[in-house]
Design an enzyme around this catalytic site. Sequence first.
Site, PDB file in Angstrom:
ATOM      1  N   ASP A  15     -36.160  71.880 -52.808  1.00  0.00           N
ATOM      2  CA  ASP A  15     -34.781  72.255 -53.083  1.00  0.00           C
ATOM      3  C   ASP A  15     -34.578  73.476 -53.857  1.00  0.00           C
ATOM      4  O   ASP A  15     -35.223  74.047 -54.409  1.00  0.00           O
ATOM      5  CB  ASP A  15     -34.102  71.029 -53.695  1.00  0.00           C
ATOM      6  CG  ASP A  15     -32.596  71.306 -53.537  1.00  0.00           C
ATOM      7  OD1 ASP A  15     -31.977  71.883 -52.741  1.00  0.00           O
ATOM      8  OD2 ASP A  15     -31.945  71.040 -54.643  1.00  0.00           O
ATOM      9  N   TYR A  47     -28.674  78.588 -53.268  1.00  0.00           N
ATOM     10  CA  TYR A  47     -28.832  79.568 -51.986  1.00  0.00           C
ATOM     11  C   TYR A  47     -27.866  79.353 -51.092  1.00  0.00           C
ATOM     12  O   TYR A  47     -27.699  80.323 -50.222  1.00  0.00           O
ATOM     13  CB  TYR A  47     -29.959  78.411 -51.251  1.00  0.00           C
ATOM     14  CG  TYR A  47     -31.439  78.400 -51.667  1.00  0.00           C
ATOM     15  CD1 TYR A  47     -31.922  79.226 -52.913  1.00  0.00           C
ATOM     16  CD2 TYR A  47     -32.491  78.045 -50.880  1.00  0.00           C
ATOM     17  CE1 TYR A  47     -33.283  79.049 -53.273  1.00  0.00           C
ATOM     18  CE2 TYR A  47     -33.766  78.035 -51.128  1.00  0.00           C
ATOM     19  CZ  TYR A  47     -34.076  78.452 -52.354  1.00  0.00           C
ATOM     20  OH  TYR A  47     -35.327  78.483 -52.751  1.00  0.00           O
ATOM     21  N   ASN A  79     -29.956  71.281 -47.959  1.00  0.00           N
ATOM     22  CA  ASN A  79     -29.059  71.476 -46.599  1.00  0.00           C
ATOM     23  C   ASN A  79     -29.302  72.766 -46.258  1.00  0.00           C
ATOM     24  O   ASN A  79     -29.437  73.117 -45.005  1.00  0.00           O
ATOM     25  CB  ASN A  79     -27.931  70.804 -46.996  1.00  0.00           C
ATOM     26  CG  ASN A  79     -27.569  69.479 -47.091  1.00  0.00           C
ATOM     27  OD1 ASN A  79     -27.463  68.840 -45.929  1.00  0.00           O
ATOM     28  ND2 ASN A  79     -27.864  68.970 -48.108  1.00  0.00           N
ATOM     29  N   THR A  80     -28.910  73.759 -47.080  1.00  0.00           N
ATOM     30  CA  THR A  80     -28.910  75.053 -46.905  1.00  0.00           C
ATOM     31  C   THR A  80     -30.180  75.605 -46.165  1.00  0.00           C
ATOM     32  O   THR A  80     -30.253  76.224 -44.970  1.00  0.00           O
ATOM     33  CB  THR A  80     -28.659  76.004 -47.962  1.00  0.00           C
ATOM     34  OG1 THR A  80     -27.206  75.443 -48.284  1.00  0.00           O
ATOM     35  CG2 THR A  80     -28.478  77.403 -47.637  1.00  0.00           C
ATOM     36  N   GLU A 158     -23.179  70.602 -60.984  1.00  0.00           N
ATOM     37  CA  GLU A 158     -24.075  71.072 -61.951  1.00  0.00           C
ATOM     38  C   GLU A 158     -23.731  70.787 -63.331  1.00  0.00           C
ATOM     39  O   GLU A 158     -24.421  70.669 -64.186  1.00  0.00           O
ATOM     40  CB  GLU A 158     -24.214  72.567 -61.609  1.00  0.00           C
ATOM     41  CG  GLU A 158     -25.313  72.861 -60.462  1.00  0.00           C
ATOM     42  CD  GLU A 158     -26.682  72.862 -60.640  1.00  0.00           C
ATOM     43  OE1 GLU A 158     -26.992  73.273 -61.858  1.00  0.00           O
ATOM     44  OE2 GLU A 158     -27.483  72.769 -60.097  1.00  0.00           O
ATOM     45  N   CYS A 192     -24.580  68.504 -48.535  1.00  0.00           N
ATOM     46  CA  CYS A 192     -25.118  69.357 -49.625  1.00  0.00           C
ATOM     47  C   CYS A 192     -25.566  68.456 -50.750  1.00  0.00           C
ATOM     48  O   CYS A 192     -25.237  67.456 -50.922  1.00  0.00           O
ATOM     49  CB  CYS A 192     -23.963  70.385 -50.280  1.00  0.00           C
ATOM     50  SG  CYS A 192     -24.463  70.962 -51.844  1.00  0.00           S
ATOM     51  N   THR A 193     -26.898  68.916 -51.226  1.00  0.00           N
ATOM     52  CA  THR A 193     -27.677  67.727 -52.102  1.00  0.00           C
ATOM     53  C   THR A 193     -26.596  67.504 -53.308  1.00  0.00           C
ATOM     54  O   THR A 193     -26.823  66.339 -53.814  1.00  0.00           O
ATOM     55  CB  THR A 193     -28.854  68.446 -52.600  1.00  0.00           C
ATOM     56  OG1 THR A 193     -28.415  69.983 -53.119  1.00  0.00           O
ATOM     57  CG2 THR A 193     -29.847  68.733 -51.639  1.00  0.00           C
TER      58      THR A 193
HETATM   59  N1  DGL Z   1     -29.090  72.466 -52.313  1.00  0.00           N
HETATM   60  C1  DGL Z   1     -28.225  73.204 -51.684  1.00  0.00           C
HETATM   61  C2  DGL Z   1     -27.779  72.567 -50.378  1.00  0.00           C
HETATM   62  O1  DGL Z   1     -27.970  71.411 -50.462  1.00  0.00           O
HETATM   63  C3  DGL Z   1     -27.070  73.100 -52.706  1.00  0.00           C
HETATM   64  C4  DGL Z   1     -27.157  74.010 -53.680  1.00  0.00           C
HETATM   65  C5  DGL Z   1     -27.542  75.866 -53.343  1.00  0.00           C
HETATM   66  O2  DGL Z   1     -26.489  76.335 -52.900  1.00  0.00           O
HETATM   67  O3  DGL Z   1     -28.402  76.143 -53.659  1.00  0.00           O
HETATM   68  O4  DGL Z   1     -27.285  73.199 -49.486  1.00  0.00           O
END
Ligand code: DGL
Length: 275
Positions: A15, A47, A79-80, A158, A192-193
Amino acid sequence: MTDFDKSFAPIGVFDSGVGGLTVLKAIREALPRENIIYLGDTARLPYGTKSPTSIARYATQATAKLLEYDIKMLVVACNTASAVALGTLHAQMAPVPVIGVVEPGALAAVAARPGGSHLVLATEATVRLGAYGKAISSRDPEARVRELSCELLVALAEEGWTRGDIADSIVRRYLDEAEEDAFKPDSIILGCTHFPLLREVIKTAVGDDVEVVDSAGTTAAFVRQTLEIKNGLALGSESGSLQLLATDGITRFARVGGQFLGAPLTAEDIHLVDL
Ligand code: DGL
């Protein structure tokens, strides 16, 4: 090496930061005997606001690091990164299987509300690519999908501000935006996580008639199914090991990550790596 030979090897989970620990938690609950290596690319989080080119490069580098541990499967818990780079990572890992979180999340939503209207809460990059919309439409052509970028929710999670007035009003502000064109969702997809930590606030805001779904449980089921097909499930009765890697800020990783994992972590539990 055959699939059988690899059953003892770890599953790699990646992740952009600590958010993927929600997915890791679900995998450990479903498959307690598996050895798992988790890599959080905390140096380059988030990300979600980066370009597809940068996201794909970061994801490729993280995957190369996990390949050094001879993993038998890669779970892209971000997810990203799943939305942007899954095809690239499949090519990089072949023949090792790769599982992203977008397909499982879409499947969970379609199963919960067939033919329904789905509101996807995700990062800017995931929304820009319409990743959930495509995954849902391919499974359920009757479904309606609206995707909404909610970057502030990443920061809230966060910071650990997952309850109370501030969380309530920011979630309400995003949901109001989604409802502007009279889109009434049957399901909210936590795309999103970080958003499973805000599940209670979101659930309270939308009420009991709206299903709130995330990818974690369905992803864990995909992982099990894929390993079963490949005869790659860990054998034996002992609990699997967990190794945590991060690219920066191990103290913060421990503090924030403990909330995502639902278990306390210390900086000594996390190893710093360079990609
Ligand atoms: N891990 C990202 C997601 O699930 C969220 C945090 C990020 O923007 O890196 O999309």
